[in-house]
Motif scaffolding. Structure first.
Motif, PDB file in Angstrom:
ATOM      1  N   UNK A  40      37.285  43.105  42.206  1.00 20.03           N
ATOM      2  CA  UNK A  40      36.958  41.714  41.900  1.00 20.03           C
ATOM      3  C   UNK A  40      37.076  41.481  40.399  1.00 20.03           C
ATOM      4  N   UNK A  41      37.675  40.363  40.046  1.00 21.61           N
ATOM      5  CA  UNK A  41      37.686  39.955  38.639  1.00 21.61           C
ATOM      6  C   UNK A  41      36.677  38.836  38.450  1.00 21.61           C
ATOM      7  N   UNK A  42      35.840  39.026  37.450  1.00 22.34           N
ATOM      8  CA  UNK A  42      34.880  37.996  37.079  1.00 22.34           C
ATOM      9  C   UNK A  42      35.331  37.474  35.720  1.00 22.34           C
ATOM     10  N   UNK A  43      35.359  36.161  35.562  1.00 22.26           N
ATOM     11  CA  UNK A  43      35.760  35.655  34.252  1.00 22.26           C
ATOM     12  C   UNK A  43      34.833  34.549  33.812  1.00 22.26           C
ATOM     13  N   UNK A  70      30.611  50.381  44.819  1.00 24.84           N
ATOM     14  CA  UNK A  70      31.826  51.109  45.177  1.00 24.84           C
ATOM     15  C   UNK A  70      33.068  50.256  44.856  1.00 24.84           C
ATOM     16  N   UNK A  71      32.850  49.021  44.493  1.00 22.02           N
ATOM     17  CA  UNK A  71      33.992  48.145  44.229  1.00 22.02           C
ATOM     18  C   UNK A  71      34.222  48.017  42.725  1.00 22.02           C
ATOM     19  N   UNK A  72      35.443  48.264  42.259  1.00 18.57           N
ATOM     20  CA  UNK A  72      35.715  48.066  40.835  1.00 18.57           C
ATOM     21  C   UNK A  72      35.501  46.603  40.447  1.00 18.57           C
ATOM     22  N   UNK A  73      34.820  46.389  39.347  1.00 20.62           N
ATOM     23  CA  UNK A  73      34.562  45.036  38.869  1.00 20.62           C
ATOM     24  C   UNK A  73      35.098  44.920  37.442  1.00 20.62           C
ATOM     25  N   UNK A  74      35.993  43.969  37.257  1.00 20.59           N
ATOM     26  CA  UNK A  74      36.595  43.753  35.946  1.00 20.59           C
ATOM     27  C   UNK A  74      36.141  42.407  35.398  1.00 20.59           C
ATOM     28  N   UNK A  75      35.719  42.410  34.154  1.00 23.76           N
ATOM     29  CA  UNK A  75      35.353  41.148  33.522  1.00 23.76           C
ATOM     30  C   UNK A  75      36.432  40.793  32.510  1.00 23.76           C
ATOM     31  N   UNK A  76      36.881  39.550  32.569  1.00 24.57           N
ATOM     32  CA  UNK A  76      37.848  39.064  31.576  1.00 24.57           C
ATOM     33  C   UNK A  76      37.179  37.965  30.778  1.00 24.57           C
ATOM     34  N   UNK A  77      37.340  38.048  29.459  1.00 28.13           N
ATOM     35  CA  UNK A  77      36.657  37.085  28.606  1.00 28.13           C
ATOM     36  C   UNK A  77      37.503  36.776  27.389  1.00 28.13           C
ATOM     37  N   UNK A  89      25.975  36.829  40.872  1.00 27.97           N
ATOM     38  CA  UNK A  89      26.943  37.914  41.052  1.00 27.97           C
ATOM     39  C   UNK A  89      26.588  38.755  42.274  1.00 27.97           C
ATOM     40  N   UNK A  90      25.309  39.087  42.390  1.00 29.73           N
ATOM     41  CA  UNK A  90      24.865  39.913  43.518  1.00 29.73           C
ATOM     42  C   UNK A  90      25.041  39.158  44.830  1.00 29.73           C
ATOM     43  N   UNK A  91      24.708  37.874  44.801  1.00 26.07           N
ATOM     44  CA  UNK A  91      24.827  37.066  46.014  1.00 26.07           C
ATOM     45  C   UNK A  91      26.292  36.943  46.421  1.00 26.07           C
ATOM     46  N   UNK A  92      27.156  36.711  45.458  1.00 22.93           N
ATOM     47  CA  UNK A  92      28.600  36.668  45.745  1.00 22.93           C
ATOM     48  C   UNK A  92      29.043  37.996  46.359  1.00 22.93           C
ATOM     49  N   UNK A  93      28.451  39.076  45.861  1.00 25.13           N
ATOM     50  CA  UNK A  93      28.803  40.412  46.347  1.00 25.13           C
ATOM     51  C   UNK A  93      28.343  40.686  47.764  1.00 25.13           C
ATOM     52  N   UNK A 133      33.300  40.169  49.650  1.00 28.00           N
ATOM     53  CA  UNK A 133      34.443  40.756  48.961  1.00 28.00           C
ATOM     54  C   UNK A 133      34.518  42.263  49.200  1.00 28.00           C
ATOM     55  N   UNK A 134      35.705  42.727  49.526  1.00 26.91           N
ATOM     56  CA  UNK A 134      35.873  44.162  49.746  1.00 26.91           C
ATOM     57  C   UNK A 134      35.826  44.544  51.208  1.00 26.91           C
ATOM     58  N   UNK A 135      35.216  43.692  52.049  1.00 26.32           N
ATOM     59  CA  UNK A 135      35.176  43.971  53.490  1.00 26.32           C
ATOM     60  C   UNK A 135      36.444  43.381  54.090  1.00 26.32           C
ATOM     61  N   UNK A 136      37.424  44.156  54.337  1.00 27.68           N
ATOM     62  CA  UNK A 136      38.652  43.608  54.907  1.00 27.68           C
ATOM     63  C   UNK A 136      39.600  43.139  53.822  1.00 27.68           C
ATOM     64  N   UNK A 137      40.791  42.769  54.242  1.00 24.24           N
ATOM     65  CA  UNK A 137      41.836  42.465  53.266  1.00 24.24           C
ATOM     66  C   UNK A 137      41.823  41.015  52.797  1.00 24.24           C
ATOM     67  N   UNK A 138      40.970  40.178  53.392  1.00 19.30           N
ATOM     68  CA  UNK A 138      40.895  38.794  52.913  1.00 19.30           C
ATOM     69  C   UNK A 138      40.309  38.754  51.517  1.00 19.30           C
TER      70      UNK A 138
END
Ligand code: TPP
Ligand code: SF4
Lengths: 283, 594
Positions: free
Chosen positions: A42-45, A82-89, B266-270, B422-427
């Motif tokens: 996920x990219x967060x910006x 477990x998911x890579x998180x990238x921040x762009x700023x 952020x956590x809620x989105x996650x 996000x991350x669950x499946x390819x969508x």
């Protein structure tokens, strides 16, 4: 395995020739080489020209508020580490509006990768000086020239013992791609400050200006030596070092949070505890 | 028996105990121990605290009521005053009920008070003698209170053992000996103590507003709580932190309130339920993030524990003055839910409902409390698991992958688009603080804007309104006087109605689900108000914010209003006095011209 085209996002609204294009290309290449799929990170910006970055990459995206990419990234990372998180700023975004969050992301050593599009100017709001603008920069709101000293992000991060501090340049895509990969592979908070020419508003720090000054850290450079790293980090002007300036291996935040030791929080969402169990301590 | 004339029929016992002392003297610990003990003994208890904004010194007090009938507010006459500092006697002696007693340590303060209402007990000397430490003065005083009430020490000993076992046998014994010394002294010397504590019923639950919000959050499946400390919301942060290990919750002390709400988003989105909490100034910083929650349709629960403002105001005092702020906070137009519980019980159930509403409609939901409620503890026999709602509205794992196509902000009839993880499946899950298209990408065209406003706001609002419960009606059906309130004033208003019920046709309307404003469909409260001779709006603020909201939402104008804005809560007596003013000769104070 994902191909470069799989990361193709929306059509960009950046000015032709903008340094951001170089960053975009390097990033997608890095993703391909790291064998990440679009849905796996996920990219967060925040807000600014850099804030639009995730729209131009096919991936999970949270494009939030000016200066606030890091807290969102932190929350997201804690929800799913477990998911890579990238921040762009942007430099204004992250060193100005969001300065406090940067300090604390470094302190936490949350495993988020921060890529700063450092064009030493406010692009989206049309040319005001940013925290990294050089002293004396003339603009509509500083017609007599900027009085404040320029903020040095890499020296600042090194002083805070940030676990990964690097500087890249949008004009050298291959080098930048390698830096992005190193940052992603590093365990801990990573700051990559990317020199990004703004061809529209920054008439001082141009491609030529950077080209004349930038040099690569020599192969024998020891990025674990903090004192030496600090010396190099202070180098900005006639010569500007590119590469990994400073690295320290310290445990990252999410590895020390007991609640997610066994499993990410998001995998622990199931029926919550029953009231009775929680009420016991109130009898 | 105590001389206090109890309002309740068949009530045998109704004592008020006030503990006064300096900050740092452990008044709150002493109060909590006593309150816990009484509730374990089966009495109904109500406690409230007032303290100064300093850690040491100053004058604080902890007040509790114990009764064999339910109690939900403090009363002014004090039966037992425990003075742990010099200030307590001059400040509070006048509050003593006829027959009430003040105990103090004349030897330590080198003061003596003449009269049958005062008893000097050498707290410090007894502590030094039996506990070898002057710190034990508190536990001596606690023992003394039990002695005065004729309650034996076994329950206190159990609490001492439970809480101090970690500190070793010597500490436990020192505390028990000190308690015994205080108890014996009081039994021996307080010949005039006519207090009799009738045996209580089965042990009860004693819980504060803040803790009840915490329980409500945990039982709703909250997985992420983040806040920056600010009185009086800090108690929620403390509670949640205590559950990190046992219930796998991540609790993060954010760098500031801006960080807090953004982290929660952020956590809620996650993919997890997230909550934040603060008080006025801290919430002011969160406001931009509140709008972000709305634009990105990210669920979040916000506990807003009010205290007097503007700016830092009276940091440790109480007020209900942020209702309109919570209602209007944020730039732009979007739906939200605002709950204002009136008791710890409502704190618990409404926090649960706030989570459910936030998740179901992907909106911000508020729990509005204040210092008075946050720090008050009430007793209950039990809570009802069947009233707890838990539906996981998110699409996860295989269910998410199984969707043919996925657009995070796709238009739907209800305005609610399933929230993918996000991350669950390819969508891909894409969202944006800018106006966006169905996929979540930034756009500026007028048509999309209109459709998105309709989706976020107009489609959801009527559905939300349907979920709102009517106000609680209590008292006479054909009331001549109806008192109306919201949030933390519930208890004190209910007690006032109980007292006046014998002599007046009076009823209470209490609003705890405030926005969307309850319609009259489920309970026709407007007819009740219009038929009454007088309708009085009681609020712990200066301008009558609820009265204004009521006018705006229903057209109803309160002619009579009672507003308290000195930073202190209403007491039963202060409210009764104000009500008497309003009711006398039916004059009406005409303060309600909005
Ligand atoms: C709270 C807030 N303040 C101000 C703005 C206006 N704003 C948008 S972008 C920006 C600065 C952008 O500069 P920078 O972060 O350096 O990014 P660039 O556009 O140069 O990539 C500002 C001030 C905003 N969107 N939100
Ligand atoms: S204004 Fe500058 S930073 Fe923005 S897109 Fe144009 S060139 Fe790039």
């Amino acid at each position: 395995m994902a191909k470069f085209e799989d990361f193709e996002g929306r059509t960009s609204a950046w000015c032709p020739g903008c340094g951001n294009f170089g960053i975009l290309k390097s990033f997608k290449q890095a993703m391909v080489e790291l064998e990440l799929e679009p849905h796996q990170f996920t990219i967060v910006s925040g807000i600014g020209q850099s804030g639009k970055f995730p729209h131009y990459v096919r991936c999970n995206t949270f494009n939030g508020l000016h200066g606030r990419s890091l807290p969102v990234a932190t929350g997201l990372r804690l929800a799913n580490h477990r998911m890579p998180v990238f921040a762009f700023a942007g430099d204004g975004d992250c060193y100005g509006e969001g300065g406090n969050h940067l300090t604390h992301a470094i302190r936490r050593n949350i495993n988020v990768k921060l890529f700063v599009h450092d064009n030493q100017i406010y692009g989206l709001t049309k040319g005001q000086p940013s925290p990294t603008s050089m002293e004396g920069t003339v603009s509509k709101i500083q017609p007599m020239g900027l009085i404040s000293e320029s903020f040095n992000p890499v020296a600042y991060a090194t002083a805070l013992d940030c676990s990964f501090v690097a500087r890249g340049y949008a004009g050298d895509g291959d080098h930048l791609k390698e830096l992005i990969k190193k940052a992603v592979n590093h365990q801990g908070f990573s700051l990559v400050d990317i020199l990004q020419p703004c061809v529209t508003f920054n008439k001082v720090n141009t491609y030529d200006w950077y080209k004349e000054r930038c040099y690569y850290l020599e192969p024998e450079y020891d990025s674990h030596n903090r004192i030496k790293a600090f010396e190099r980090a202070l180098e900005y002007g006639e010569r500007i070092p590119l590469g990994v300036l400073y690295k320290s291996e310290r445990p990252c935040y999410e590895d020390r949070v007991p609640a997610i030791e066994a499993m990410p929080l998001v995998k622990q969402v199931s029926a919550p505890p029953v009231l009775k169990e929680l009420m016991e301590e109130f009898f | 028996m105590n001389t206090l004339i109890s309002p309740h029929k068949g009530v045998f016992l109704d004592y008020s105990i006030k503990l006064g002392g300096e900050g740092g003297q452990g008044i709150d610990t002493m109060g909590s121990v006593l309150a816990q003990l009484f509730s374990r003994a089966g009495y109904h208890v109500f406690t409230h605290q007032e303290y100064e904004s300093r850690v040491r010194g100053g004058h604080n007090f902890f007040q509790m009521r114990l009764s064999d009938a339910p109690v939900c507010a403090s009363r002014a006459p004090i039966d037992i005053l425990v003075a742990m500092d010099r200030a307590s006697i001059p400040v509070h002696a006048a509050e003593l009920a006829p027959g009430g007693m003040a105990i103090y340590d004349g030897r330590a303060t080198k003061e003596s008070h003449e009269g049958a209402q005062f008893l000097s007990i050498p707290f410090v000397d007894l502590a030094l003698e039996h506990g070898k430490n002057r710190i034990m003065a508190n536990i001596v005083a606690t023992g003394a209170v039990l002695g005065m009430l004729g309650i034996d020490l076994q329950l206190l000993f159990a609490i001492i053992r439970q809480t101090l076992a970690k500190k070793g046998e010597a500490t436990v014994t020192a505390n028990m000996d000190s308690a015994r010394a205080g108890h014996e002294y009081a039994v021996r010397e307080c010949l005039k103590c006519a207090f009799i504590a009738a045996p209580g019923g089965p042990g009860k639950i004693l819980i504060s507003g803040n803790d009840a919000i915490g329980v409500g959050a945990v039982v709703s499946g909250c997985k992420f709580y983040t806040a920056y400390p600010m009185t009086p919301a800090t108690g929620i942060l403390n509670y949640m932190a205590g559950k990190e290990l046992s219930h796998s919750i991540v609790v993060e002390q954010a760098e500031d309130e801006i960080g807090a709400i953004n982290m929660a988003l952020g956590a809620s989105f996650g993919g997890v339920r997230a909550m934040t909490g603060s008080s006025g100034g801290g919430f002011a910083l969160m406001v931009e993030g509140l709008s972000l929650a709305a634009m990105t349709e990210t669920p979040v629960v916000i506990a807003l524990a009010q205290r007097p403002a503007p700016a830092t105001g009276l940091p440790t005092r109480t007020e209900q003055a942020d209702l309109l702020f919570a209602l209007h906070a944020g730039h732009g137009e979007f739906p939200r839910v605002i709950f204002a519980p009136g008791s710890p019980e409502q704190c618990l159930y409404l926090t649960n409902k706030a989570f459910d509403m936030a998740e179901k409609y992907q909106i911000p939901a508020f729990i509005l409390t204040d210092q008075y409620l946050a720090d008050s503890a009430w007793t209950y026999d039990s809570f009802d698991q069947d009233r707890i709602v838990f539906n996981d509205y998110r699409v996860r794992g295989e269910a998410f992958q199984g969707l043919g196509e996925y657009k995070r902000h796709a238009y739907t009839e209800s305005g609610v688009t399933p929230q993918g993880t996000p991350g669950d499946g390819t969508h891909l899950v894409v969202t944006d603080s800018d106006e966006h298209d169905e996929e979540g990408h930034l756009v500026e065209d007028a048509l999309t804007r209109v459709r998105m406003v309709e989706k976020r706001l107009f489609r959801k609002l009527p559905l939300l309104a349907e979920e709102i419960s009517p106000p609680l009606m209590y008292g006479e059906g054909e009331a001549e006087t109806v008192i109306v309130g919201w949030g933390s004033t519930y208890g004190v208003m209910k007690e006032a109605v109980d007292i006046l019920a014998g002599s007046h046709k009076i009823a209470l309307l209490h609003f705890s689900e405030i926005y969307p404003f309850p319609s009259v469909k489920k309970l026709d409260y407007l007819t009740l108000l219009e038929k009454a001779t007088r309708a009085v709006c009681v609020e712990n603020n200066a301008t009558g914010q609820f009265a204004s909201l009521m006018r705006r939402e229903t057209g109803f104008l309160f002619r009579d209003r009672i507003n308290r804005y000195d930073g202190r809560p209403f007491t039963v007596e202060s409210l009764l006095a104000e009500l008497k003013n309003v009711m006398d000769a039916g004059k009406g104070t005409k303060r309600g011209e909005n």
